[in-house]
Motif scaffolding. Structure first.
Motif, PDB file in Angstrom:
ATOM      1  N   ARG A  53       0.844  -1.197   0.000  1.00 16.79           N
ATOM      2  CA  ARG A  53       0.000   0.000   0.000  1.00 16.79           C
ATOM      3  C   ARG A  53       0.879   1.247   0.000  1.00 16.79           C
ATOM      4  O   ARG A  53       1.988   1.245   0.538  1.00 16.79           O
ATOM      5  N   PRO A  54       0.399   2.329  -0.590  1.00 12.43           N
ATOM      6  CA  PRO A  54       1.199   3.561  -0.614  1.00 12.43           C
ATOM      7  C   PRO A  54       1.453   4.091   0.795  1.00 12.43           C
ATOM      8  O   PRO A  54       0.614   3.945   1.689  1.00 12.43           O
ATOM      9  N   ILE A  55       2.603   4.716   0.976  1.00 11.70           N
ATOM     10  CA  ILE A  55       2.929   5.376   2.238  1.00 11.70           C
ATOM     11  C   ILE A  55       2.566   6.845   2.068  1.00 11.70           C
ATOM     12  O   ILE A  55       3.347   7.650   1.546  1.00 11.70           O
ATOM     13  N   PHE A  56       1.347   7.180   2.475  1.00  9.31           N
ATOM     14  CA  PHE A  56       0.876   8.552   2.329  1.00  9.31           C
ATOM     15  C   PHE A  56       1.602   9.468   3.317  1.00  9.31           C
ATOM     16  O   PHE A  56       2.288   9.004   4.228  1.00  9.31           O
ATOM     17  N   GLU A  57       1.403  10.761   3.142  1.00 12.33           N
ATOM     18  CA  GLU A  57       2.121  11.739   3.966  1.00 12.33           C
ATOM     19  C   GLU A  57       1.396  11.933   5.297  1.00 12.33           C
ATOM     20  O   GLU A  57       0.662  12.888   5.505  1.00 12.33           O
ATOM     21  N   GLY A  58       1.626  10.971   6.184  1.00  9.56           N
ATOM     22  CA  GLY A  58       1.124  11.066   7.545  1.00  9.56           C
ATOM     23  C   GLY A  58      -0.315  10.660   7.732  1.00  9.56           C
ATOM     24  O   GLY A  58      -0.660   9.980   8.698  1.00  9.56           O
ATOM     25  N   MET A  59      -1.177  11.083   6.814  1.00 10.07           N
ATOM     26  CA  MET A  59      -2.605  10.834   6.936  1.00 10.07           C
ATOM     27  C   MET A  59      -3.157  10.305   5.616  1.00 10.07           C
ATOM     28  O   MET A  59      -2.588  10.541   4.553  1.00 10.07           O
ATOM     29  N   PHE A  60      -4.270   9.614   5.714  1.00 11.01           N
ATOM     30  CA  PHE A  60      -4.922   9.143   4.498  1.00 11.01           C
ATOM     31  C   PHE A  60      -5.480  10.325   3.713  1.00 11.01           C
ATOM     32  O   PHE A  60      -5.983  11.291   4.305  1.00 11.01           O
ATOM     33  N   PRO A  61      -5.428  10.274   2.390  1.00 16.17           N
ATOM     34  CA  PRO A  61      -6.016  11.347   1.579  1.00 16.17           C
ATOM     35  C   PRO A  61      -7.536  11.326   1.679  1.00 16.17           C
ATOM     36  O   PRO A  61      -8.129  10.328   2.113  1.00 16.17           O
ATOM     37  N   PRO A  62      -8.206  12.409   1.275  1.00 15.72           N
ATOM     38  CA  PRO A  62      -9.667  12.512   1.448  1.00 15.72           C
ATOM     39  C   PRO A  62     -10.456  11.394   0.782  1.00 15.72           C
ATOM     40  O   PRO A  62     -11.537  11.027   1.258  1.00 15.72           O
ATOM     41  N   ASP A  63      -9.932  10.831  -0.317  1.00 14.91           N
ATOM     42  CA  ASP A  63     -10.710   9.822  -1.042  1.00 14.91           C
ATOM     43  C   ASP A  63     -10.377   8.392  -0.627  1.00 14.91           C
ATOM     44  O   ASP A  63     -10.831   7.433  -1.259  1.00 14.91           O
ATOM     45  N   ALA A  64      -9.595   8.210   0.445  1.00 16.84           N
ATOM     46  CA  ALA A  64      -9.273   6.861   0.911  1.00 16.84           C
ATOM     47  C   ALA A  64     -10.486   6.247   1.607  1.00 16.84           C
ATOM     48  O   ALA A  64     -11.154   6.902   2.411  1.00 16.84           O
ATOM     49  N   VAL A  65     -10.760   4.980   1.294  1.00 25.34           N
ATOM     50  CA  VAL A  65     -11.965   4.313   1.796  1.00 25.34           C
ATOM     51  C   VAL A  65     -11.596   2.934   2.327  1.00 25.34           C
ATOM     52  O   VAL A  65     -10.775   2.223   1.738  1.00 25.34           O
ATOM     53  N   LEU A  66     -12.182   2.551   3.451  1.00 26.53           N
ATOM     54  CA  LEU A  66     -12.054   1.202   3.989  1.00 26.53           C
ATOM     55  C   LEU A  66     -13.335   0.432   3.685  1.00 26.53           C
ATOM     56  O   LEU A  66     -14.433   0.899   4.006  1.00 26.53           O
ATOM     57  N   LYS A  67     -13.203  -0.730   3.048  1.00 24.04           N
ATOM     58  CA  LYS A  67     -14.356  -1.577   2.748  1.00 24.04           C
ATOM     59  C   LYS A  67     -14.237  -2.877   3.526  1.00 24.04           C
ATOM     60  O   LYS A  67     -13.178  -3.501   3.573  1.00 24.04           O
ATOM     61  N   TRP A  68     -15.361  -3.290   4.120  1.00 29.55           N
ATOM     62  CA  TRP A  68     -15.360  -4.527   4.903  1.00 29.55           C
ATOM     63  C   TRP A  68     -16.789  -5.048   5.024  1.00 29.55           C
ATOM     64  O   TRP A  68     -17.701  -4.324   5.437  1.00 29.55           O
ATOM     65  N   ARG A  69     -16.985  -6.278   4.608  1.00 32.57           N
ATOM     66  CA  ARG A  69     -18.274  -6.965   4.718  1.00 32.57           C
ATOM     67  C   ARG A  69     -19.428  -6.144   4.155  1.00 32.57           C
ATOM     68  O   ARG A  69     -20.482  -5.969   4.774  1.00 32.57           O
ATOM     69  N   GLY A  70     -19.199  -5.611   2.977  1.00 36.39           N
ATOM     70  CA  GLY A  70     -20.252  -4.889   2.292  1.00 36.39           C
ATOM     71  C   GLY A  70     -20.471  -3.467   2.760  1.00 36.39           C
ATOM     72  O   GLY A  70     -21.352  -2.778   2.252  1.00 36.39           O
ATOM     73  N   ARG A  71     -19.699  -3.016   3.729  1.00 37.35           N
ATOM     74  CA  ARG A  71     -19.811  -1.631   4.192  1.00 37.35           C
ATOM     75  C   ARG A  71     -18.514  -0.893   3.885  1.00 37.35           C
ATOM     76  O   ARG A  71     -17.478  -1.508   3.634  1.00 37.35           O
ATOM     77  N   GLU A  72     -18.570   0.430   3.925  1.00 34.67           N
ATOM     78  CA  GLU A  72     -17.359   1.207   3.687  1.00 34.67           C
ATOM     79  C   GLU A  72     -17.351   2.472   4.540  1.00 34.67           C
ATOM     80  O   GLU A  72     -18.406   3.001   4.904  1.00 34.67           O
ATOM     81  N   TRP A  73     -16.141   2.911   4.865  1.00 35.96           N
ATOM     82  CA  TRP A  73     -15.936   4.093   5.693  1.00 35.96           C
ATOM     83  C   TRP A  73     -14.851   4.960   5.059  1.00 35.96           C
ATOM     84  O   TRP A  73     -13.875   4.448   4.499  1.00 35.96           O
TER      85      TRP A  73
END
Length: 606
Positions: free
Chosen positions: A343-363
């Motif tokens: 995975r990319p090593i972003f600059e300290g924080m995830f960018p605004p369009d980063a999304v976590l998907k798990w069991r049909g849901r996303e954050w």
């Protein structure tokens, strides 16, 4: 040298050979080392004399505009020197000049403003120079925001009364002046914690040359840590009293220095901060060694206590005394580790369009701190610093840049090269010598370059001079109140094998050294082969940074210095400390050679 499949794009500039150093490559008829009027300068664009100085010494210059170089007598500007930074009006900075004993003959009034000489530049380069022009008083450390952010007062101009902080930008404020690295407060008060170290001393001279009022503290811990390990800096450095005197004598720079321990002398440090009222604090005052933190329990505890509690104390002092001051804190790319998932090593924080998907849901993950995987107890201390600073900004409205810095290498800035007594330290032992610095020292004495394991580990790197440029840009562009921001500070990334091959080629082909590379046991716990995709766009996109010194050029400059007989003798004296003996597993033994790689042993040019 074959490209590594995971290596990022890094533009390289041609290697400058020794034959070019007799005179400036950008000027016909330049005097080189032997000619010219007696001059002093705060810049050194070509390693001999600044272009502007060489031209001035030959009788002055005229701005030739965008159509070509100006002609003056037998002197002609052939081309833009590759290392000239630019200023906001589209002209390039050639060097601040002081001509001793005579006037600035031949200069047109439009060519010389505030000691700078200019040429035309592109719109893109102009944008890099004015990265902070539209910042407002909300970014300014001189703004008194005790009554809130809608109406403020200026501490530097109290007679102005109250006003809307958004009504004045840096490029319209008389307190901010243009420098090669953006607008900067006039005589900006910058305090460096850890001013005697490799980076601290270099930055003190660099900022002093830009007109900053520099103060600093140190307890000489770095000198003592290295001495404890039986080593010494291979580039001799002067006592602090001699350094301070020489800085004033040679460069005209005065540094307000106090000897003290950041952790143990808190009351004295608090008094010093209250006295100086710094507008920026640069935190270099930590133990920067992973191997040192892995020696034993005592060293691990010391590193964590010194680093974490020292930083925490400074945060409380800033809250109580100078909450408007920006903190520029040195972190490390080592906090992130090397994610084996790729995975990319972003600059300290995830960018605004980063999304976590798990069991049909996303954050949405935008704005959350990215995972860390530190590789030593030292790196763990830096991660704890990150969270302490992040929370201090949220709790108290402090403002900070957390610099996740790649491995710094090199020996050169114009200021430290101005006099042998101004040199900064350079270490080669296993605890405090970083990989490129160690490789160059080993090459000088014919010691096989020591790659750990396969040598395919990839890391980010940045040269000393470029690191100073980055710091200048960050200091001149303070965050807003309550803002915690992270930059990944590097100019390129390479495998350890690539670095060894580069040092070997330059050492053998340019300096007549016979250099061999060897693989040795890896005393660390780390992946030998791994993906690596660091994101390091912010310094370029938001702060106008562009690397000026290539890997090859800085290695060449290091070899020029380290092959001097008295420095080579210092390397020979401590060569028994080159092979590491500190194992992450706790073993106590010198690493053994696994393989001498004969096929990439480079022969000296005849």
């Amino acid at each position: 040298m074959a490209d590594h499949p995971h290596r990022g794009i890094h533009r390289r500039r041609p290697l400058q050979h020794r034959g070019q150093r007799a005179g400036c490559p950008g000027i016909e008829g330049s005097p080189g080392l032997g000619g010219g009027a007696p001059l002093r300068s705060s810049d050194d664009q070509c390693g001999v004399l600044p272009c502007a100085l060489a031209m001035e010494a030959m009788g002055g210059i005229r701005d030739g505009g965008s159509g070509g170089g100006g002609v003056r007598g037998n002197l002609r500007l052939r081309r833009q020197h590759p290392r000239q930074p630019r200023l906001a009006d589209g002209r390039s900075y050639l060097g601040r000049i002081t001509l001793l004993g005579q006037g600035s003959k031949g200069m047109e009034p439009s060519d010389l403003r505030d000691g700078y000489i200019f040429h035309e530049s592109s719109a893109e380069e102009k944008d890099r120079m004015i990265h902070n022009a539209q910042c407002t008083c909300l970014n300014c450390p001189a703004a008194d925001m005790t009554a809130g952010e809608t109406t403020i007062r200026c501490r530097r101009q109290p007679g102005k009364g109250t006003f809307d902080p958004r009504s004045i930008t840096f490029d319209r404020c008389p307190e901010w002046q243009l420098t090669p690295y953006g607008y900067m407060l006039k005589k900006m008060r910058v305090m460096i914690l850890g001013v005697d170290g490799y980076l601290g001393w270099t930055l003190a001279l660099w900022l002093g040359a830009l007109g900053c009022e520099v103060s600093g503290v140190d307890n000489y811990a770095r000198r003592n840590w290295v001495k404890e390990r039986g080593a010494h800096t291979i580039v001799p450095i002067a006592r602090m009293t001699d350094r301070l005197r020489t800085a004033k004598e040679v460069l005209g720079i005065e540094i307000n220095f106090r000897e003290m321990d950041i952790l143990k002398d808190r009351s004295r440090l608090q008094e010093f901060i209250d006295e100086v009222r710094p507008e920026a604090i640069v935190y270099y005052g930590e133990c920067p060694s992973a191997p040192y933190s892995m020696i034993d329990l005592e060293h691990a505890c010391y590193v964590q206590e010194n680093n974490v509690l020292g930083t925490l104390g400074v945060l409380f002092m800033m809250r109580d005394l100078v909450p408007q001051t920006s903190l520029i804190k040195l972190g490390t790319m080592g906090e992130y580790g090397t994610p084996i998932t790729g995975r990319p090593i972003f600059e300290g924080m995830f960018p605004p369009d980063a999304v976590l998907k798990w069991r049909g849901r996303e954050w949405s993950l935008g704005g959350e701190l990215i995972p860390r995987d530190p590789g030593s107890f030292y790196h763990l201390s830096k991660v704890h610093d990150t969270y302490n600073i992040y929370k201090a900004c949220r709790f108290w409205g402090l403002r900070s840049y957390d610099i996740m810095q790649g491995v710094i290498y090199g020996v050169h800035t114009p200021q430290v090269a101005a006099d042998p007594r101004l040199r900064t330290r350079l270490d080669m032992d296993e605890c405090f010598g970083t990989v490129i610095n160690r490789f160059v020292a080993q090459a000088v004495i014919g010691f096989p370059l020591t790659m750990y394991g396969s040598g395919e580990q990839i890391r980010g790197f940045i040269g000393l001079e470029d690191a100073m440029q980055c710091m200048s840009r960050l200091i001149s562009h303070p965050p807003k109140r309550g803002e915690y921001a992270v930059v990944n500070q590097m100019s390129g990334y390479y495998s350890i094998r690539q670095l060894a091959e580069t040092v070997a080629k330059i050492g053998s082909q340019e300096f007549g050294l016979t250099v061999t590379i060897q693989r040795v046991e890896n005393p660390r716990v780390e992946y030998d082969i791994h993906p690596y995709e660091p994101i390091y766009d912010r310094l370029r996109d938001e702060f106008g940074f562009e690397a000026k010194v290539s890997l090859e050029e800085e290695i060449y400059r290091m070899l020029e210095l380290l092959t001097q007989p008295h420095i080579k003798a210092r390397i020979e004296e401590k060569k028994h400390l080159i092979l590491p003996r500190t194992w992450w597993s706790g073993k106590k033994k010198i690493v053994e050679s696994l393989e001498v790689i004969e096929e990439i042993t480079y022969k000296a040019k005849k």
